[in-house]
Design an enzyme around this catalytic site. Structure first.
Site, mmCIF file in Angstrom:
data_model
loop_
_atom_site.group_PDB
_atom_site.id
_atom_site.type_symbol
_atom_site.label_atom_id
_atom_site.label_comp_id
_atom_site.label_asym_id
_atom_site.label_seq_id
_atom_site.Cartn_x
_atom_site.Cartn_y
_atom_site.Cartn_z
ATOM 1 N N SER A 1 0.860 -1.181 0.000
ATOM 2 C CA SER A 1 0.000 0.000 0.000
ATOM 3 C C SER A 1 0.896 1.231 0.000
ATOM 4 C CB SER A 1 -0.862 0.004 1.263
ATOM 5 O OG SER A 1 -1.487 1.260 1.451
ATOM 6 N N TYR B 1 -2.403 -1.432 10.257
ATOM 7 C CA TYR B 1 -2.457 -1.599 8.790
ATOM 8 C C TYR B 1 -1.106 -1.225 8.176
ATOM 9 C CZ TYR B 1 -4.158 -1.098 3.958
ATOM 10 O OH TYR B 1 -4.341 -1.217 2.594
HETATM 11 P P1 NAD Z 1 -12.091 -4.924 -0.770
HETATM 12 O O1 NAD Z 1 -12.503 -4.969 0.659
HETATM 13 O O2 NAD Z 1 -12.961 -4.247 -1.748
HETATM 14 O O3 NAD Z 1 -11.770 -6.389 -1.282
HETATM 15 C C1 NAD Z 1 -10.970 -7.269 -0.505
HETATM 16 C C2 NAD Z 1 -11.420 -8.696 -0.756
HETATM 17 O O4 NAD Z 1 -10.580 -9.531 0.056
HETATM 18 C C3 NAD Z 1 -12.867 -8.953 -0.318
HETATM 19 O O5 NAD Z 1 -13.568 -9.654 -1.333
HETATM 20 C C4 NAD Z 1 -12.721 -9.794 0.932
HETATM 21 O O6 NAD Z 1 -13.796 -10.713 1.138
HETATM 22 C C5 NAD Z 1 -11.400 -10.502 0.691
HETATM 23 N N1 NAD Z 1 -10.793 -10.959 1.940
HETATM 24 C C6 NAD Z 1 -10.580 -10.220 3.059
HETATM 25 N N2 NAD Z 1 -10.085 -10.990 4.031
HETATM 26 C C7 NAD Z 1 -9.961 -12.240 3.518
HETATM 27 C C8 NAD Z 1 -9.520 -13.479 4.040
HETATM 28 N N3 NAD Z 1 -9.138 -13.612 5.316
HETATM 29 N N4 NAD Z 1 -9.521 -14.565 3.238
HETATM 30 C C9 NAD Z 1 -9.955 -14.454 1.954
HETATM 31 N N5 NAD Z 1 -10.416 -13.326 1.417
HETATM 32 C C10 NAD Z 1 -10.405 -12.219 2.181
HETATM 33 O O7 NAD Z 1 -10.633 -4.244 -0.757
HETATM 34 P P2 NAD Z 1 -9.755 -3.556 -1.919
HETATM 35 O O8 NAD Z 1 -9.796 -2.110 -1.685
HETATM 36 O O9 NAD Z 1 -10.079 -4.132 -3.240
HETATM 37 O O10 NAD Z 1 -8.298 -4.027 -1.454
HETATM 38 C C11 NAD Z 1 -7.537 -5.026 -2.109
HETATM 39 C C12 NAD Z 1 -6.115 -4.949 -1.600
HETATM 40 O O11 NAD Z 1 -5.569 -3.670 -1.930
HETATM 41 C C13 NAD Z 1 -5.967 -5.071 -0.080
HETATM 42 O O12 NAD Z 1 -4.819 -5.815 0.219
HETATM 43 C C14 NAD Z 1 -5.826 -3.648 0.377
HETATM 44 O O13 NAD Z 1 -5.155 -3.547 1.609
HETATM 45 C C15 NAD Z 1 -5.032 -3.074 -0.757
HETATM 46 N N6 NAD Z 1 -5.130 -1.625 -0.869
HETATM 47 C C16 NAD Z 1 -6.318 -1.018 -1.073
HETATM 48 C C17 NAD Z 1 -6.374 0.370 -1.128
HETATM 49 C C18 NAD Z 1 -7.673 1.095 -1.354
HETATM 50 O O14 NAD Z 1 -7.686 2.337 -1.212
HETATM 51 N N7 NAD Z 1 -8.769 0.446 -1.689
HETATM 52 C C19 NAD Z 1 -5.198 1.131 -1.005
HETATM 53 C C20 NAD Z 1 -3.990 0.463 -0.814
HETATM 54 C C21 NAD Z 1 -3.965 -0.913 -0.739
#
Ligand code: NAD
Length: 252
Positions: free
Chosen positions: A140, A153
């Site tokens: 991230s 986080y």
């Molecule tokens: P999201 O919540 O929309 O999707 C995450 C998915 O991961 C969900 O479908 C959830 O059910 C699944 N998940 C969570 N815990 C789990 C587990 N224990 N086992 C299996 N599946 C699991 O999130 P997103 O925003 O698409 O994030 C995706 C990745 O990108 C994450 O690692 C997040 O930390 C990272 N990220 C997101 C952002 C942002 O602004 N959205 C920024 C930086 C990094």
């Protein structure tokens, strides 16, 4: 010719946000996608959007080593190979450091960091045996810069970045390309849930957009495009890199 023709891609967290966008894009690029999520209903929705030749859903909560081992076994049983491992599943919490209890910290580290550790541990020997592969680990922007109320986080994502560098060096001779993707604020259910936890979600979302020099949040598809590039054969010299995709937020 698709950029991922004949490749099997294991993608975690395909139920929502970035992972869902990546599953759709990778399948469109010719990959066979083995998609993993703890959310069965979301997995079924995605299954209905893709053909059974290009997508298979596997329900798993990746917060334990056993489920990570089982996930890799199932993918290998289904397809006999893993060319791309895209560790995308993650969770976030917004809480003061002094109120982050052991349970919350354990959960954060288990999902965001340990699942990446265990899945890499299972997949790397298979990639060595195959003669190579690609691993994309999701860190991230908060692995690089910091934000109040995100201590656990930030720590979990910093660990992903360090792990990525260590593995990239350890397996550089094995034709396994291992890089970290560092998204900035991306408009997904995860980010919206963070806004919703504030006293004024609308103002909080507007403040989030204000941090973006490009004047808007990122879209899940924009991260998926970078992941597709990393997964393809094109970036053959990229090893152990931290790829920040954040609309210039972290250089402001
Ligand atoms: P999201 O919540 O929309 O999707 C995450 C998915 O991961 C969900 O479908 C959830 O059910 C699944 N998940 C969570 N815990 C789990 C587990 N224990 N086992 C299996 N599946 C699991 O999130 P997103 O925003 O698409 O994030 C995706 C990745 O990108 C994450 O690692 C997040 O930390 C990272 N990220 C997101 C952002 C942002 O602004 N959205 C920024 C930086 C990094």
């Amino acid at each position: 010719m698709g950029r991922l023709d004949n490749k099997v891609a294991l993608i975690t967290g395909v139920g929502s946000g970035i992972g869902k966008a990546a599953a759709l894009l990778f399948a469109q690029a010719g990959a066979v996608v083995f998609g993993v999520d703890r959310d069965e209903a979301a997995g079924q929705t995605l299954t209905s959007m893709l053909s059974s030749q290009t997508f298979r859903f596997f329900k798993a909560d990746l917060s334990t080593e056993a489920s990570c081992i089982q996930t890799v076994q199932q993918c290998c049983a289904a397809y006999g190979q893993i060319d791309v491992l895209y560790n995308n599943a993650g969770i976030s919490t917004v809480e003061p450091f002094t109120q982050t209890d052991a349970l919350s910290l354990d959960r954060m580290l288990s999902v965001n960091f340990k699942s990446v550790f265990y899945l890499c541990q299972q997949v790397i020997p298979k990639m060595q045996h195959q003669g190579g592969g690609v691993i994309i680990n999701t860190a991230s922007e908060l692995a690089i810069v910091a934000q109040p109320l995100y201590a656990a986080y930030c720590a979990s994502k910093g660990a992903v970045l360090s792990l990525t560098r260590a593995l990239a060096l350890e397996y550089a001779q094995d034709n396994i390309r291992i890089n970290a993707l560092c998204p900035g604020p991306i408009d997904t259910p995860m980010l919206q849930q963070e806004f919703d936890q504030s006293d004024d979600p609308i103002q909080s979302r507007a403040a989030g957009i204000d941090t973006m020099p490009i004047g808007r949040l990122g879209k899940p598809e924009e991260i998926a495009q970078v992941a597709l590039f990393l997964a393809s054969d094109a970036p053959s010299l990229m090893q152990g890199a931290s790829i920040v995709v954040d609309g210039a937020k972290t250089i402001l």
